[in-house]
Scaffold this motif. Structure first.
Motif, PDB file in Angstrom:
ATOM      1  N   ALA A 512      -2.641  -1.698  -6.902  1.00 50.96           N
ATOM      2  CA  ALA A 512      -2.537  -3.158  -6.838  1.00 50.96           C
ATOM      3  C   ALA A 512      -2.993  -3.865  -8.098  1.00 50.96           C
ATOM      4  N   GLY A 538       1.036  -6.931  -5.631  1.00 51.00           N
ATOM      5  CA  GLY A 538       1.893  -6.947  -4.443  1.00 51.00           C
ATOM      6  C   GLY A 538       2.923  -5.833  -4.463  1.00 51.00           C
ATOM      7  N   ARG A 541       4.765  -1.897   0.981  1.00 47.36           N
ATOM      8  CA  ARG A 541       5.515  -1.939   2.236  1.00 47.36           C
ATOM      9  C   ARG A 541       5.278  -0.630   2.988  1.00 47.36           C
ATOM     10  N   ILE A 564       2.404  -6.393   7.187  1.00 45.34           N
ATOM     11  CA  ILE A 564       2.062  -6.378   5.758  1.00 45.34           C
ATOM     12  C   ILE A 564       2.867  -7.460   5.046  1.00 45.34           C
ATOM     13  N   SER A 566       3.384  -8.718   1.284  1.00 44.53           N
ATOM     14  CA  SER A 566       3.079  -8.264  -0.084  1.00 44.53           C
ATOM     15  C   SER A 566       4.221  -8.653  -1.011  1.00 44.53           C
ATOM     16  N   THR A 572      -1.494  -8.658  -1.709  1.00 42.11           N
ATOM     17  CA  THR A 572      -1.118  -7.950  -0.475  1.00 42.11           C
ATOM     18  C   THR A 572      -2.058  -8.352   0.653  1.00 42.11           C
TER      19      THR A 572
END
Length: 582
Positions: A512, A538, A541, A564, A566, A572
């Motif tokens: 991230a 971001g 998934r 989620i 993101s 996220t």
């Protein structure tokens, strides 16, 4: 057959297609009866006004006739398959026959003499037939036949014997036989009150008390008031007042006694054809059609050879309960379900059978749905057991690694250090020292592996402490906010929550590029809510990696949810909801 006494009242709203519809043949017939009764009453008033009879009494009887007709029409419209409305209309006709005695019309006097006591017989019939409109039991049937014979049979005999020596004995016999009939009817009503459940007793008690007072008082009012010098007009008015209260009492019993309005089968068919039926709409539609709030539908589970309710729970059957009716539903010679109903309200099972046949296909479909739900519930429990078994296996592996291999490495490191200390050759000492450092590194890696498999803090200190340890060791600045009562959280839920936080934080560190992470853990209404939020790049998934996909499967197995968010360059946010008790 009959079912157990437990009744699950239906609280769902009535299907809109069954709440009312166009005016049908029954409504038109009832309108016609109302108009005809009004016309007959006007004719009787006109005859009474032109004849030399007592106009006041004629007016009273016509008003009484209209009250009984109105009550009968309302009861029949409310519950078309119930016999109460028809009995009330028969009572109205008997009152009209009694009124002929006050018209001073010689041609009508025989009618009055024969049917002058018929209203009492109808009143007893109404009391013993309430609330279904049908007599239940041989003793009740005997009493009603007996009282009609006394009222009409002896009335006919007295009319034929008038002016002869037999008239007096016949009158005496009619009076005392009538009293015996009233006593037997009172006994039946008392027995029904004692056997009724509290809900039905509240409906029956005021009606039966008033009914007993009315049927006993009507023939005895003259015997009591004549010796006291009361006028005939007053006596007749009191009798009419008692009679006027009977249909009102019966109508209130129907309207206020939780006896909902029934609907024609045509409305049920139209509703089924237009919108179909779904659980629990099948039972709801049948209850509305038949006017029985306590009605319920159960489904046959052929695999388990038992009846189950809409949730898949087994339904017990009590063959000895005569107050509940139990009708099986068959499609193509295969048992698909059954309908349980109140036999006190619906004495004749024919309407139940016809309505069930209309919804038989829907019942079969809902039976299969119930079986599917039951199987799905079993599958869910199986998946939870698999998760719990996996956690136990994790614990076993972690314990074996910690107590076995890690301990061996520690002992080897100690032995290597001992050899190094006792060796005289410096080159050997260096090699042994290098071996010891290698063993220490392997032991450290093993400890890290054990911690990842199932951390000791999670087992020994709980979810919050283990999560706090994760956050403290994170390379990225992180905060933890936790409000949990860990005594209310199942072990499988706590372990799942920890692994979700661990996986989310690991992804934050690896991918991230975040500068801040926030972990929130809260508990409310039996649900634990987790939120892990970072300010990274971001793009995460569930399908992108094995870790999140495995955790999502684990959450689903526990009947939880994971979401989620993101978006690229927007950080996220992982939100998870898990049931505290799996």
């Amino acid at each position: 057959m009959s079912s157990d006494r437990s009744i699950s009242p239906l609280t769902d709203p009535t299907p809109r297609r069954l709440q009312g519809g166009r005016v049908g043949s029954l409504e038109l017939a009832l309108i016609f009866i109302g108009l005809l009764s009004g016309l007959i009453g006007v004719i009787v008033l006109a005859v009474g006004a032109n004849a030399g009879g007592s106009l006041f009494e004629v007016v009273e009887f016509v008003v009484l006739f209209w009250i009984w007709v109105a009550a009968g029409i309302c009861a029949w419209w409310r519950r078309p398959t119930n016999g109460m409305g028809g009995l009330l209309l028969i009572g109205a006709v008997s009152i009209l026959l009694v009124a002929t005695g006050y018209l001073d019309a010689p041609a009508l006097i025989p009618l009055y003499k024969v049917f002058g006591s018929s209203t009492l017989a109808v009143a007893v019939h109404l009391l013993l037939a309430f609330p279904s409109g049908r007599l239940r039991g041989r003793f009740s049937t005997f009493i009603v036949v007996y009282v009609y014979i006394i009222a009409i049979g002896f009335g006919t005999a007295r009319a034929l014997a008038e002016g002869t020596a037999a008239f007096g004995p016949l009158s005496f016999a009619q009076t005392w036989l009538g009293l015996s009939a009233m006593i037997m009817a009172a006994i039946v009503m008392v027995r029904r009150l004692r056997a009724a459940d509290p809900a039905h007793r509240r409906v029956l008690l005021p009606l039966f008390v008033y009914g007993i007072i009315a049927v006993v008082g009507l023939p005895n009012v003259p015997n009591i008031l004549f010796p006291l010098g009361a006028s005939p007009v007053l006596i007749v008015s009191l009798q009419i007042l008692l009679l006027a209260g009977l249909p009102i009492a019966f109508l209130l019993g129907v309207l206020l006694g939780s006896f909902i309005r029934t609907t024609p089968l045509e409305a049920l068919s139209e509703w089924l054809a237009i919108r179909g039926a779904s659980r629990p709409a099948v039972a709801q539609a049948l209850a509305t059609t038949l006017g029985d709030r306590s009605l319920r539908v159960v489904y046959w589970d052929a695999a388990q050879h038992r009846f189950v309710d809409e949730d898949g729970a087994e339904v017990a059957i009590d063959e000895t309960d005569g107050e509940r009716g139990w009708l099986q539903v068959v499609v193509d010679e295969e048992l698909v379900g059954a309908v349980e109903y109140d036999a006190r309200i619906i004495a004749d099972p024919s309407p139940v059978r016809r309505a069930a046949e209309v919804l038989a296909i829907a019942l079969d479909r809902e039976r299969l749905t119930t079986q599917l739900l039951s199987s799905n519930e079993a599958l869910t429990h199986s998946r939870i057991r698999i998760v719990e078994a996996a956690d136990r296996e994790r614990f076993r592996i972690a314990r074996d690694l910690h107590d076995g291999l890690q301990m061996q490495l520690v002992l080897l490191a100690i032995e290597a250090q001992t050899i190094a200390n006792s060796a005289s050759d410096s080159s050997v000492t260096g090699e042994v020292e290098a071996l010891r450092h290698g063993i220490d590194a392997a032991a450290a890696d093993l400890r890290h592996l054990v911690h990842n498999v199932l951390p000791a803090a999670l087992l020994e200190q709980g979810l919050v402490a283990a999560t706090e340890d994760l956050v403290d060791r994170l390379a990225v600045p992180a905060t933890l906010h936790a409000e949990l009562d860990e005594t209310m959280i199942a072990t499988s839920t706590a372990h799942t929550a920890y692994f979700i936080v661990a996986e989310a934080l690991s992804n934050t560190v690896k991918h991230a590029r975040a500068s801040n992470v926030r972990v929130t853990m809260a508990q409310r209404d039996g649900v634990m809510r987790l939120e892990i939020e970072d300010d990274g790049i971001g793009g995460a998934r569930i399908g992108a990696g094995v870790g999140l996909r495995g955790l999502a499967d684990r959450v689903e197995a526990l009947k939880g949810t994971i979401e989620i968010q993101s978006e690229p360059s927007a950080g996220t946010n992982v939100r998870v909801e898990l049931p505290c008790v799996s």
